[in-house]
Every structure is written in structure tokens, then in C-alpha cells.
Design a protein around this motif. Structure first.
Motif: not given
Length: 170
Positions: A62-82
Motif C-alpha cells: 500500500t502507498g501508506s506502507d511505502l510513504r515515499d514510493p520513489v525513495s523506496h523503490f530506489l533502495g532507500e526504504a524506511a528501516p521497517e521495510l528493510r
């Protein structure tokens, strides 16, 4: 190099991914089919039920899980998503809506020219190790274009998949 498409689907705005025109969930099903077969050697499922299970073992995030999809999918995910032990990023989650139940992780490495997804893992099956999935190498300009211009679909494209063995047209 591979091509990638990002999209959102359903009213929940789940993030979906296609690699070379096929939904990432189809790639994951192909990569885990033999592994599941070993675990379920005495399973009474029909071939159709097994295929449905494989294709629906994951869902978009979900978008709410990702918060910032661009950063997330460039490998800069929030710590809890790593995945702490490997530094990998979650790219698909559990269809129950709680992504942690059944996440698919990959190592995302971004350079000025490319974005690479490698070392796909299912952490709840450590014996599986790295899945036979990828590595996928995408040209970074195309990747960023796909990520920032994600289409939205009212329904999940997998609900209209053709029978197994035919190309994904969703």
C-alpha cells in the motif's frame, strides 16, 4: 537490460510491478513453484488450485506502507521495510493486507546508469535461500520515468490472467 512498469491498482492503491511485461507476482510464482511442490508433496490441491495459490501468494504494497514510493523503490526504504540481515527492500507483501506476513525482499542497487534488483528472498523460508528470480537490471532513466508516472487500474490485473502457459496481457 529489463524493462519495468510500476502501477497502482484497486481502491487500496496497491503498488504493482511488471518486469518485461509480466507481473512480478507471476515471476515469483515461477520461482517458487518447485519449492512449494517439495513442501506440499502430499497436498490434495488440483493443478488449478495450486496455480491460484502460487499467483496469489503475494500482493502489492500500500502507498501508506511505502510513504515515499520513489525513495523506496530506489533502495532507500524506511528501516521497517528493510530486511535487517541483508539490507534488502520489500517489493511485495502478503495479500492479507499485512505485508510482514509474507514479504518478498530484493536487494535494490541504484547507480547513475542502472537500478538492479537481485537476491530475492522469502524470509519465512530461509531454507529456500535466494530465489531463482532475477537479477533484473533496468536503465535508471526508464526506471525513474516508470516510477514517477505509475498508472492506476481499478482492479488487479491478475484477476483477468489467461490460463497458465499463455503470456500475461494484463
Amino acid at each position: 537490460m529489463q524493462s519495468i512498469e510500476f502501477f497502482t491498482y484497486t481502491s487500496a492503491f496497491l503498488w504493482g510491478i511488471r518486469v518485461d511485461g509480466a507481473d512480478l507476482r507471476v515471476h515469483a510464482a515461477d520461482a517458487t513453484r518447485a519449492l512449494w511442490r517439495q513442501e506440499q508433496s502430499h497436498d490434495e490441491r488440483t493443478p488449478e488450485d495450486t496455480e491460484h495459490f502460487l499467483l496469489n501468494q503475494y500482493a502489492g504494497l500500500t502507498g501508506s506502507d511505502l510513504r515515499d514510493p520513489v525513495s523506496h523503490f530506489l533502495g532507500e526504504a524506511a528501516p521497517e521495510l528493510r530486511h535487517t540481515p541483508t539490507g534488502a527492500t520489500v517489493v511485495l507483501g502478503c495479500p492479507c493486507g499485512i505485508w510482514e506476513c509474507w514479504p518478498l525482499y530484493t536487494r535494490i542497487t541504484a547507480t547513475a546508469e542502472t537500478v538492479t534488483w537481485s537476491a530475492f528472498r522469502q524470509p519465512h523460508r530461509p531454507a529456500w535461500g535466494d530465489l531463482a528470480l532475477g537479477p533484473f537490471v533496468f536503465p535508471r532513466p526508464d526506471y525513474e520515468e516508470a516510477l514517477t508516472n505509475a498508472a492506476h487500474f481499478a482492479e488487479d490485473s491478475l484477476t483477468a490472467l489467461p490460463p497458465a502457459g499463455t503470456p500475461d496481457v494484463g
